[in-house]
Every structure is written in structure tokens, then in C-alpha cells.
Design a protein around this motif. Structure first.
Motif, PDB file in Angstrom:
ATOM      1  N   ILE A   1      15.790 -13.828  -0.773  1.00 10.31           N
ATOM      2  CA  ILE A   1      16.384 -13.942   0.451  1.00 10.31           C
ATOM      3  C   ILE A   1      17.053 -12.675   1.085  1.00 10.31           C
ATOM      4  CG2 ILE A   1      18.372 -14.874   1.777  1.00 10.31           C
ATOM      5  CD1 ILE A   1      18.008 -17.497   0.011  1.00 10.31           C
ATOM      6  N   SER A   2      17.673 -12.014   0.051  1.00  6.11           N
ATOM      7  CA  SER A   2      18.350 -10.741   0.593  1.00  6.11           C
ATOM      8  C   SER A   2      17.901  -9.174   0.393  1.00  6.11           C
ATOM      9  CB  SER A   2      19.841 -10.484  -0.071  1.00  6.11           C
ATOM     10  OG  SER A   2      20.356 -12.028   0.244  1.00  6.11           O
ATOM     11  N   PHE A   3      16.661  -9.240  -0.569  1.00  5.48           N
ATOM     12  CA  PHE A   3      16.161  -7.927  -0.783  1.00  5.48           C
ATOM     13  C   PHE A   3      14.629  -7.968  -0.828  1.00  5.48           C
ATOM     14  CE2 PHE A   3      20.041  -8.480  -3.171  1.00  5.48           C
ATOM     15  CZ  PHE A   3      20.708  -7.313  -3.317  1.00  5.48           C
ATOM     16  N   ARG A   4      14.185  -8.711   0.087  1.00  6.55           N
ATOM     17  CA  ARG A   4      12.428  -8.749   0.160  1.00  6.55           C
ATOM     18  C   ARG A   4      11.857  -7.649   0.493  1.00  6.55           C
ATOM     19  NH1 ARG A   4      11.685 -13.878   4.249  1.00  6.55           N
ATOM     20  NH2 ARG A   4      13.518 -14.547   3.029  1.00  6.55           N
ATOM     21  N   ASP A   5      12.231  -6.956   1.434  1.00  2.00           N
ATOM     22  CA  ASP A   5      11.598  -5.918   2.095  1.00  2.00           C
ATOM     23  C   ASP A   5      12.316  -4.393   1.375  1.00  2.00           C
ATOM     24  OD1 ASP A   5      10.183  -7.453   3.658  1.00  2.00           O
ATOM     25  OD2 ASP A   5      11.862  -7.808   5.206  1.00  2.00           O
ATOM     26  N   TRP A   6      13.039  -4.692   0.485  1.00  2.00           N
ATOM     27  CA  TRP A   6      13.567  -3.200   0.072  1.00  2.00           C
ATOM     28  C   TRP A   6      12.540  -2.703  -0.692  1.00  2.00           C
ATOM     29  CZ3 TRP A   6      19.320  -2.956  -1.123  1.00  2.00           C
ATOM     30  CH2 TRP A   6      20.282  -3.430  -0.210  1.00  2.00           C
ATOM     31  N   ASP A   7      12.597  -1.224  -0.918  1.00  2.00           N
ATOM     32  CA  ASP A   7      11.752  -0.302  -1.698  1.00  2.00           C
ATOM     33  C   ASP A   7      12.307  -0.743  -3.174  1.00  2.00           C
ATOM     34  OD1 ASP A   7      10.777   0.773   0.695  1.00  2.00           O
ATOM     35  OD2 ASP A   7      11.983   2.403   0.517  1.00  2.00           O
ATOM     36  N   SER A   8      11.150  -0.449  -4.020  1.00  2.00           N
ATOM     37  CA  SER A   8      11.635  -0.853  -5.371  1.00  2.00           C
ATOM     38  C   SER A   8      11.767  -2.175  -5.784  1.00  2.00           C
ATOM     39  CB  SER A   8      12.582   0.110  -6.167  1.00  2.00           C
ATOM     40  OG  SER A   8      12.262   1.656  -5.810  1.00  2.00           O
ATOM     41  N   ASN A   9      11.731  -2.969  -4.985  1.00  2.00           N
ATOM     42  CA  ASN A   9      11.988  -4.743  -5.006  1.00  2.00           C
ATOM     43  C   ASN A   9      11.227  -5.177  -6.288  1.00  2.00           C
ATOM     44  OD1 ASN A   9      11.923  -7.580  -3.720  1.00  2.00           O
ATOM     45  ND2 ASN A   9      13.568  -6.773  -4.494  1.00  2.00           N
ATOM     46  N   GLY A  10       9.943  -4.794  -6.236  1.00  2.00           N
ATOM     47  CA  GLY A  10       8.764  -5.069  -7.427  1.00  2.00           C
ATOM     48  C   GLY A  10       9.369  -4.768  -8.914  1.00  2.00           C
ATOM     49  N   VAL A  11       9.914  -3.470  -8.767  1.00  2.00           N
ATOM     50  CA  VAL A  11      10.229  -2.762  -9.976  1.00  2.00           C
ATOM     51  C   VAL A  11      11.615  -3.636 -10.626  1.00  2.00           C
ATOM     52  CG1 VAL A  11      11.369  -0.710 -11.209  1.00  2.00           C
ATOM     53  CG2 VAL A  11       9.546  -0.419  -9.473  1.00  2.00           C
ATOM     54  N   VAL A  12      12.586  -4.083  -9.536  1.00  2.00           N
ATOM     55  CA  VAL A  12      13.584  -5.105 -10.113  1.00  2.00           C
ATOM     56  C   VAL A  12      13.097  -6.297 -10.616  1.00  2.00           C
ATOM     57  CG1 VAL A  12      15.877  -6.028  -9.300  1.00  2.00           C
ATOM     58  CG2 VAL A  12      15.154  -3.716  -8.282  1.00  2.00           C
ATOM     59  N   TRP A  13      12.282  -6.917  -9.767  1.00  2.00           N
ATOM     60  CA  TRP A  13      11.844  -8.214 -10.496  1.00  2.00           C
ATOM     61  C   TRP A  13      11.460  -8.073 -11.728  1.00  2.00           C
ATOM     62  CZ3 TRP A  13      11.593 -13.042  -8.567  1.00  2.00           C
ATOM     63  CH2 TRP A  13      12.217 -13.357  -7.111  1.00  2.00           C
ATOM     64  N   ASP A  14      10.333  -7.104 -11.902  1.00  2.00           N
ATOM     65  CA  ASP A  14       9.967  -6.888 -13.348  1.00  2.00           C
ATOM     66  C   ASP A  14      10.922  -6.733 -14.421  1.00  2.00           C
ATOM     67  OD1 ASP A  14       7.540  -6.415 -15.111  1.00  2.00           O
ATOM     68  OD2 ASP A  14       8.005  -4.328 -14.925  1.00  2.00           O
ATOM     69  N   MET A  15      11.801  -5.940 -14.144  1.00  2.00           N
ATOM     70  CA  MET A  15      12.689  -5.553 -14.912  1.00  2.00           C
ATOM     71  C   MET A  15      13.731  -6.674 -15.345  1.00  2.00           C
ATOM     72  SD  MET A  15      13.806  -3.159 -17.085  1.00  2.00           S
ATOM     73  CE  MET A  15      13.146  -1.688 -16.716  1.00  2.00           C
TER      74      MET A  15
END
Length: 836
Positions: A166-180
Motif C-alpha cells: 500500500i505505502s511503498f509500491r512505487d519506491w525505488d529499491s522496493n524489490g530489494v526490500v521485499w527480497d531482503m
């Protein structure tokens, strides 16, 4: 600076603040946390005296920008102000700082947590996670997420994933955070949460890294789910690392699916990835654990064929397996081979070799390994010293163990709990329990906390020594330190109370354990049942058995053996025999002890027929007789005067590979002595020596008694002297037998010599011993000789009793020795024995 002040002023209006951050709506929708309390140097400022909450946020942001984060956060003003901060305000500050000064945001976040113990919200954690991800500070990113997950706990993945979406979907490095996030869940063993995150990532077309998949694969290697994870890696086209296949091979080995592991290695060879050293090491380790060292060596050779050079771990696996198998020469050859291939042995290698020598009891070899380590400049570690200490203690050289302890301390190494446990156990085994307790004090003085093993060893040692009271004190100390005693400690105390205390004390302790539900198995029940059976209280033993059944605790064969023993002791053989059927009703098989106990009871009752019936039943059920069983059968044969059959049974025992013990031989020897066949009795004695079986003192008692009874007193004297010359320890019975025989023969001087020897050898001499000699002398009218023994008795401080006085007075009267009568009467009065 002016633009920043204007921005802070805009925070006074929640509507205007919405334009600053996409997270603001979420922040203000959260329930406001209560203000945290922080320790400060000066008097805390009240909230009323501070600016309103929006002013506080602005002032902190302005202070950080003006004075720099380090100087401002260390200032007294911030220390006072920080007391009134709550989670939404901190979220706002972090959100603003991450845009204008990302490093300041991270420093502010860390300082609040580390110095002030502030509990950050999920939002702050995820804001900082995105800052760290954007700057590729992966180690700090993982640490921040793991702190959050430890705070959130298991089952938090759905709500965290919703927040991220909801709150971070378009942020840069969001994929990295999901993975971590998925990786961190996996690292913390929250596997289901990690799987949930991966599923969400798939829905959002976010790709997880191979490191995340490897971590999850490792956590699931004990289960079939690992195949689902492995297939997901292939389906998503994620390039595998050199560890991926190794983890799966390790999982198959862990599940004992060695053949499948080999098949998987062959199947993937040259297709998806080239086999790596780690994969081979995993397979070698799996085969070695199953005992297939030769197969492991074949995989070791295959590594060279694939152009791979084994590493130190490869060699250590094989060296360890060879040491366990006792093949020390081959293990040393592999050590030389590794150096020829440019692989340097490490401390682990030498520790493995030292342990190998220790297991074989070859401590000289272990010391050579230590010297080789030192020669190569390697420092022995705590494992090295523990191995050496264990080895010396197990061989009884506890002094060397303590020298090694001192050497460790001089090298700045402290013993671990294993080393101390070994030292404590060795001291207790040698009966040096006080020294063990002193060592316990030393352990506590150097800051080591005694654990369950430490206390259990000491409690067992104290109970074995008979000091049950001190053992109970240690037992109570365990509870005070929140260490829950185990079954070993319970058994030690219960056995100690049974042996040294009373059955009522043992029952009180047992009942206490029962009331607080600490008895989970049959062991403690077996101790109490056996004790009741030994005391002949079969009713109490049966009552405990009924408790076992009510509590649905499975009885063991030992339980029934104790009950059968109790019924046999009470001579209730019919009831004892019925318990055999009860054993089978519980799905258990009667043991050799079961049958032997019953057979011995029937033999004692003279029911030899029932004894042989049990023997036939025993053999029909393929229960192997022991040497004790055969001893009982031999006793039965001897009772029937079947001496030749008893000798044949001895030969049969040797033919079956069962060695008779001294009790077996004593039984047969005694029978031949009673049958006046002393020649055969001594032949059996010599046979014992031929079989390297040392005759016991009872053996010589039987032989000496046989010689004396049948008039071969000179032969008895020669045997006795020969045994004394060989420093063979004789019992008091051997002395009294010869003394009585010489008294009967009238050789009082020889009897007196033997009697004095008996006293000098420290035997406990009672009035019964004197009475037996004096009575025989009086019966043979050897009055003067009887007086000698009477004077000897009085000189050693043994008081007269009425029985011995009556016999000697009659003898003196009949012999007309009136002076001796008067002397004896005076001695009686002095001892408080007034003549009737």
C-alpha cells in the motif's frame, strides 16, 4: 534553511503535511503510541513546557540540519526533548530526513534505538530499510529488518506485506526490500512467513534472489517441501549459485536418501551447473555418517576427475571417519596427502586426529599431535585441550587433566562446561567428591554457570558416596537457579535414599515428584518397586504397578522382574509364575533374568522339576540363558546329587561361548566337597586357573572347610600358608574354620597363633568368635587353654556375656579349679553380670 523552516511550519496543518509524504495518511491513521520514558542527566522537562507535537518535529529536523546529526543528537537539549517523542512523530522525522539527508535519517533511527531504547514502528523500519537498500548497505538492511521481525514475531508477514504494497509500491529499491524481507524471515527460521512473502512477490512480479531461495532451501532441507522451492528456482529462471545443489544434496543426506542424492548429482552434472567441492563434501559426509567410508573415498577421487581440488574440509571429513573407524594410520596418510596437494591442515584437522588417538586410549599419540600443531605455529584451542583432558581423565590420570587446565588458563583460555564436567566426573568416580565440590566453587568464581550436567554429576557422586543430604541441598540449589533437574538427578537421589536412608524417606521424595508431575517414565517406578520387593513388601510393589497402569505409563521387563523377585522372596511362587503371562499381555518378552529368578526360587524350594520346565520354556522362546541361569541349573543338579551332570553342564557352557564365573565353580566345588570327593574339588579349582578365572575367597573357604571336616588338617594348613605366601586375601571364615579345627584336635597353640593373626589382619573380632573357641576347649576339658583365650578376650576390651560365663564356670567347677571360678565370678560382677 529558510525553505526547511517553511516546510516545518506547514506541519502544523495535517492537510498540508499530506503533501510531504505518501506515508503521512498511513502514519496519522495509526493509533498514537504512549510517550516513551528515557533516562536523562538533568531534571526532565514536562510535556506542557515544550512546544506542541508539530513544533517538536520541526525543531528536531531544524536542529539536525543546522548543527549536524552527531552534534545535535548528543546535545542536552535533544536529550530532554526526546522524552516526549512518540512513534508517529519519529516516523515523520525519519520520513523527512530520508529525503533531505538519508545518512542523518539512519543515524537518528539507530541512536534512538541504541541509546534511548526507543521502540520504532513498522513504518520507521521500512523507511530506513528503503534508505539502506537504495544505498546498497545490505548488511545494515538485513540487520534492520531482522530487528523488526524479532519485534513483530511469527505470523506477521501478511500485515507487513500489505504495508509494503500500500505505502511503498512505487519506491525505488522496493524489490530489494521485499527480497531482503523474505531472506530475513528465513534467517530467523520463520519459514511460513518467508513462503508468504515469496508468494506475494510472485503476484507482484518481483524476483527473489538466489540467496533468499538458498536460505529457504536450507531451512526446508529436512522436508519434501525443499523440492517445491528448488522447482521454483528453475521455473523462475533464477541463476543458481554453487551452493544451491549442495543444499539439496545435503537435505537428501539428512533424510537418509543417499542414493537419491547421488542420482541428483549425476543428473545435474554438466546440465544446470558444474559439480562443486561443496556438493562432493556433502555426499562424502553423508556416506561417512552411515559408515560407508570406502564409498566416501571413491567420491573423493571423483573430485580430481572433475578437475576439482579437495579443500581442507574434504580431507577433514575423511580423516574424521577413519579416526572413528580406528584406522589411525590411514588417517595420518590422508593428512600427508593433503599437504602434497597444497592443502594445509588446520586446527580442526589436528583436533580430529587427537580425538582419534584419545578414543583408542593412545594418549601418547594425542600428545604427538599437539606437539606437531605447536611446531607448525598453530595454537591449540579449547577443543584441543578438552580432548586431552577427557583422554587423561578417562584413563584415570586426573592429575594430568588438572595440569592441562592450568596450562589453558596460562594461555588465556577458559575451560568450557564439557571440560569441567569431565573433571568433576573423574573426581566423583574416584570418590573425591569434596574436591569436586571445591572445583564447583572455582567454576563459579571464574564466571561459568554450573549447568544441568554439572549438578547431575555432583548429585550422583554424593549419593554414591552415601552423602544424600548434601545431594539434596544441591538439588534444591538447582531449583533456586531455575535449573530443572533431569531424570538422572532424580534417580541418583531416590537410589541414595533407598540405599542409605529409609524406605519412608524414599517414598516421601517419590511422592513429591509424583505430585508435581516430574515422573514421566518407568525408571523411578522401577526403583521403588524393586526396593519394596527386596524388603518383602510385595503389596506396596503391586500398588505402584497399578498406579503405572492407571497413569498409562508403559511398564518395562525390569518392572515385572522386580515384581517376580518380590513374590519369589515371599515364597508365593504360583503368583510369581503368573506374572509371566502378564509380561506377554503388555507385548513384552521375558528376559533371561525373568526366567532365572523364577528358576532359582523353585530350586530353593526343592522343586527341580519346575526349574527344568522353565528352562525348556526359556529355550523354546529363544531366550538365551546366561551364566547365572546355568549356575542355578547346576545348583539344582547338585541338590539331586547329579555331580557328573553338573560338570558336563560346565563344559557345555564353554562350548556355547558362555564363561562360568567363580560362583558357578564354587557351587560345583562345594557339592564335591560335601560328597567327600576333594580330589575333584581341587581339579575344578585348577580348571578355574587354567581359564584365567581367579578363585574367590569363598572358593578357598569351601576347600579349607572340606579339608578340615574330613580330617585333612595338615593339608588345610599347607593350603592356608600357600595362600598367605601368595598374598591372596583370605576372609575371616578361613581363619575361624582352621581355628575351630585345631581346637578340636587339641592344638591350642596353633589355634592361638591363627587367632592372633586374625586380630592383626584387622578383622572385626566379636564375643561370638571367642565363645566358639572357648566352648570347644571346655568341651575337651582343656581348661588352661580356655583360660588363655578368656584372658586374651578381656585384654582386648570385649566384655563377658552370660553364655560364655556359664560354659566356663561349669568347666572350671568340673575340673575343680576353684580359684578360676572365684576369679571369673569377680570379673562377672565387675561387668555387671551378677550370678544367678
Amino acid at each position: 534553511m529558510l525553505s526547511h523552516v517553511r516546510q516545518c511550519r506547514s506541519l502544523r496543518s495535517p492537510v498540508k503535511f499530506l503533501t510531504l509524504s505518501p506515508l503521512t495518511s498511513f502514519i496519522f491513521s495509526e493509533p498514537s503510541a504512549s510517550a516513551a520514558k528515557f533516562a536523562v542527566d538533568d531534571e526532565p522537562t514536562t510535556i506542557d513546557s515544550l512546544s506542541n507535537p508539530v513544533d517538536i518535529v520541526c525543531e528536531i529536523i531544524t536542529g539536525v540540519k543546522t548543527f549536524g546529526p552527531v552534534k545535535f543528537l548528543e546535545g542536552q537539549w535533544f536529550r530532554t526533548l526526546v522524552q516526549s517523542l512518540n512513534q508517529p512523530q519519529v516516523d515523520q522525522i525519519v520520513d523527512v530526513l530520508r529525503i533531505e539527508s538519508p545518512d542523518s535519517a539512519v543515524l537518528f533511527f539507530d541512536r534512538l534505538k541504541s541509546e534511548y531504547g526507543f521502540r520504532h514502528s513498522r513504518v520507521s523500519h521500512l523507511l530506513i530499510a528503503h534508505v539502506l537498500a537504495g544505498r546498497r548497505r545490505c548488511k545494515e538492511l538485513r540487520s534492520a529488518l531482522e530487528q523488526m521481525l524479532q519485534q513483530e514475531g511469527t505470523g506477521s508477514a501478511p500485515s507487513l506485506c500489505e504495508l509494503l504494497w500500500i505505502s511503498f509500491r512505487d519506491w525505488d529499491s522496493n524489490g530489494v526490500v521485499w527480497d531482503m524481507l523474505a531472506f530475513s524471515y528465513s534467517r530467523l527460521d520463520m519459514v511460513h512467513d518467508a513462503l508468504f512473502v515469496l508468494a506475494k512477490m510472485k503476484d507482484l512480479n518481483l524476483r527473489a534472489s538466489i540467496q533468499t531461495y538458498n536460505s529457504l532451501l536450507y531451512n526446508l532441507r529436512h522436508t519434501d517441501i525443499m523440492w517445491d522451492v528448488y522447482n521454483a528456482i528453475k521455473v523462475n529462471g533464477i541463476p543458481q549459485s554453487e551452493y544451491t545443489n549442495s543444499i539439496l544434496i545435503n537435505g537428501l543426506c539428512k533424510q537418509s536418501l543417499i542414493q537419491e542424492a547421488v542420482a541428483f548429482l549425476c543428473e545435474t552434472e554438466g546440465k544446470e551447473s558444474k559439480p562443486c567441492v561443496v556438493s562432493f563434501n556433502t555426499l562424502m559426509s553423508g556416506f561417512c555418517k552411515m559408515g560407508f567410508v570406502d564409498v566416501a573415498k571413491s567420491f573423493f577421487c571423483m573430485m580430481f576427475k572433475h578437475g576439482l581440488l579437495p579443500d581442507v574440509y574434504s580431507y577433514n571429513i575423511l580423516i574424521h571417519a577413519l579416526c572413528i573407524a580406528g584406522s589411525m594410520e590411514e588417517a595420518l596418510e590422508f593428512t600427508s596427502d593433503m599437504e602434497e596437494h597444497g592443502v594445509v591442515p588446520d586446527v580442526v584437522t589436528f583436533n580430529i586426529l587427537a580425538k582419534g588417538f584419545r578414543v583408542l586410549g593412545m594418549m601418547s599419540g594425542a600428545w604427538k599431535i599437539l606437539h606437531e600443531m605447536l611446531r607448525r605455529g598453530l595454537n591449540p584451542d579449547i577443543v584441543t585441550y578438552t580432548i586431552l583432558i577427557c583422554g587423561h581423565c578417562q584413563t584415570g590420570n586426573i592429575e594430568e587433566g588438572f595440569k592441562l587446565q592450568e596450562e589453558m588458563l596460562s594461555r588465556g583460555l577458559n575451560l568450557n562446561s564439557i571440560s569441567y564436567s569431565v573433571l568433576l566426573s573423574s573426581l566423583c568416580k574416584r570418590g573425591l567428591v569434596n574436591e569436586a565440590l571445591s572445583l564447583l566453587c572455582k567454576i563459579e568464581n571464574i564466571g561459568l554457570k554450573p549447568d544441568l550436567a554439572t549438578y547431575s554429576i555432583l548429585i550422583h557422586g554424593l549419593c554414591k558416596q552415601g552423602d544424600v543430604q548434601r545431594a539434596i541441598e544441591l538439588y534444591k540449589e538447582m531449583f533456586s537457579k531455575r535449573i530443572l533437574p533431569n531424570a538422572y538427578a532424580h534417580c541418583s537421589i531416590l537410589l541414595g535414599l533407598c540405599e542409605k536412608g529409609t524406605i519412608s524417606e524414599a517414598k516421601m521424595f517419590f511422592d513429591t515428584l509424583t505430585e508435581i508431575d516430574l515422573i514421566k517414565d518407568i525408571v523411578l517406578y522401577n526403583i521403588m518397586i524393586y526396593r519394596y520387593a527386596k524388603l518383602g513388601n510385595i503389596e506396596a510393589a503391586v500398588k505402584l504397578y497399578k498406579q503405572i497402569i492407571e497413569k498409562e505409563i508403559s511398564p518395562s521387563v525390569i518392572t515385572f522382574n522386580s515384581l517376580i523377585y518380590g513374590f519369589c522372596k515371599s515364597r508365593k511362587l504360583v503368583e510369581a509364575r503368573r506374572w509371566l503371562d502378564t509380561i506377554e499381555a503388555h507385548g513384552l518378552v521375558p528376559s533371561a533374568v525373568t526366567y532365572t529368578t523364577l528358576m532359582n526360587a523353585f530350586c530353593e524350594e526343592g522343586n527341580i522339576h519346575a526349574m527344568f520346565e522353565l528352562l525348556r520354556e526359556m529355550e523354546s522362546r529363544a531366550v538365551e540363558p546366561t551364566h547365572v541361569t546355568y549356575t542355578v541349573v547346576i545348583k539344582g543338579l547338585c541338590k539331586q546329587q547329579k555331580l557328573q551332570e553338573s560338570v558336563q553342564l560346565l563344559e557345555h557352557m564353554y562350548a556355547k561361548g558362555i564363561s562360568p564365573d567363580e560362583i558357578t565353580y564354587n557351587t560345583v566345588i562345594q557339592c564335591f566337597c560335601k560328597a567327600r570327593d576333594l580330589k575333584k574339588a581341587f581339579q575344578l579349582h585348577n580348571e578355574m586357573l587354567l581359564h584365567n578365572l581367579q578363585p574367590s575367597p569363598v572358593t578357598y573357604n569351601v576347600l579349607i572347610n572340606g579339608l578340615c571336616v574330613y580330617g585333612f588338617l595338615k593339608d588345610a594348613d599347607r593350603l592356608f600358608s600357600s595362600l598367605q605366601d601368595q598374598n591372596i586375601r583370605l576372609t575371616k571364615v578361613a581363619y575361624t574354620t582352621l581355628i575351630k579345627a585345631h581346637c578340636v584336635k587339641g592344638d591350642v597353640d596353633k589355634a592361638m597363633v591363627l587367632f592372633r593373626q586374625m586380630v592383626e589382619n584387622g578383622f572385626d573380632i566379636t564375643i561370638r568368635d571367642y565363645s566358639a573357641v572357648i566352648n570347644r576347649l571346655c568341651r575337651r576339658c582343656l581348661i588352661n587353654e580356655a583360660k588363655k583365650f578368656l584372658h586374651l578376650m578381656l585384654s582386648t576390651g570385649i566384655s563377658l556375656d552370660r553364655e560364655i560365663c556359664s560354659v566356663t564356670l561349669n568347666a572350671f567347677n568340673e575340673g575343680g579349679d576353684h580359684n578360676s571360678v572365684y576369679e571369673l565370678l569377680a570379673a562377672m560382677i565387675k561387668c555387671g553380670l551378677f550370678p544367678e
